[in-house]
Design an enzyme around this catalytic site. Sequence first.
Site, PDB file in Angstrom:
ATOM      1  N   HIS A  56       0.846  -1.186   0.000  1.00  0.00           N
ATOM      2  CA  HIS A  56       0.000   0.000   0.000  1.00  0.00           C
ATOM      3  C   HIS A  56       0.888   1.244   0.000  1.00  0.00           C
ATOM      4  O   HIS A  56       2.031   1.219   0.473  1.00  0.00           O
ATOM      5  CB  HIS A  56      -0.889   0.021   1.245  1.00  0.00           C
ATOM      6  CG  HIS A  56      -1.969  -1.006   1.234  1.00  0.00           C
ATOM      7  ND1 HIS A  56      -3.090  -0.898   2.018  1.00  0.00           N
ATOM      8  CD2 HIS A  56      -2.109  -2.171   0.545  1.00  0.00           C
ATOM      9  CE1 HIS A  56      -3.870  -1.936   1.824  1.00  0.00           C
ATOM     10  NE2 HIS A  56      -3.299  -2.733   0.933  1.00  0.00           N
ATOM     11  N   GLU A  58       0.905   3.831   1.863  1.00  0.00           N
ATOM     12  CA  GLU A  58       1.381   4.223   3.186  1.00  0.00           C
ATOM     13  C   GLU A  58       2.551   3.356   3.643  1.00  0.00           C
ATOM     14  O   GLU A  58       3.543   3.874   4.173  1.00  0.00           O
ATOM     15  CB  GLU A  58       0.253   4.106   4.236  1.00  0.00           C
ATOM     16  CG  GLU A  58      -0.946   4.966   3.926  1.00  0.00           C
ATOM     17  CD  GLU A  58      -2.061   4.245   3.185  1.00  0.00           C
ATOM     18  OE1 GLU A  58      -3.229   4.542   3.454  1.00  0.00           O
ATOM     19  OE2 GLU A  58      -1.762   3.393   2.312  1.00  0.00           O
ATOM     20  N   CYS A  86      -6.322   2.080   5.643  1.00  0.00           N
ATOM     21  CA  CYS A  86      -6.993   0.861   6.083  1.00  0.00           C
ATOM     22  C   CYS A  86      -6.443   0.461   7.460  1.00  0.00           C
ATOM     23  O   CYS A  86      -5.452   1.042   7.928  1.00  0.00           O
ATOM     24  CB  CYS A  86      -6.763  -0.253   5.064  1.00  0.00           C
ATOM     25  SG  CYS A  86      -5.070  -0.905   5.055  1.00  0.00           S
ATOM     26  N   CYS A  89      -2.613  -0.293   7.459  1.00  0.00           N
ATOM     27  CA  CYS A  89      -1.786   0.908   7.358  1.00  0.00           C
ATOM     28  C   CYS A  89      -1.880   1.746   8.627  1.00  0.00           C
ATOM     29  O   CYS A  89      -0.878   2.315   9.066  1.00  0.00           O
ATOM     30  CB  CYS A  89      -2.193   1.710   6.128  1.00  0.00           C
ATOM     31  SG  CYS A  89      -1.795   0.857   4.580  1.00  0.00           S
TER      32      CYS A  89
END
Length: 168
Positions: A56, A58, A86, A89
């Site tokens: 992801h 992040e 999410c 993260c």
Amino acid sequence: MSFTADDEKYMRMALREAEKAFEEKEIPIGCVIVKDGVVIGRGHNQIEMLKDATAHAEILSIGTASGKLENWRLDGSTLYVTLEPCPMCAGAILNSRISRVVYGSPDTRFGGCGTTIDVVTGNALKREVEVVGGVLADECLGLLKAFFQRMRLEKGDSGAKPPISAEK
């Protein structure tokens, strides 16, 4: 919480990262991490390219920032991301000790910073994370909607639902 002109400036940088993901046919989420007015990390989703569910924006940005600082502790930094983090993260944000999260569009299905669940506020780790949402939300949401529309058109499926919610 309100946001500043700097928040808009750095969110625009995160949007540029998200546009890179869009061009790579990744879900267009971009992220930058800033400490003391300097961008120390940046990234965009690379899940498909890296064949890694944890790739992801992040997570990749946290890795870049940690490498730049040669320290996993990112105290005093702000993470800017185009979609609310999410839970995975949000956990990484807590573990890396990021002080502030600024996101664009809320995620009504998987948001981990208060929209669906809240991983960062009142957490068991007793770490304080300031969360500001809605910075350039329309632009962030627009990019997500355009991506899923393009993907449906390429697949010839006009009724498919996106894997994440891009609703306000």
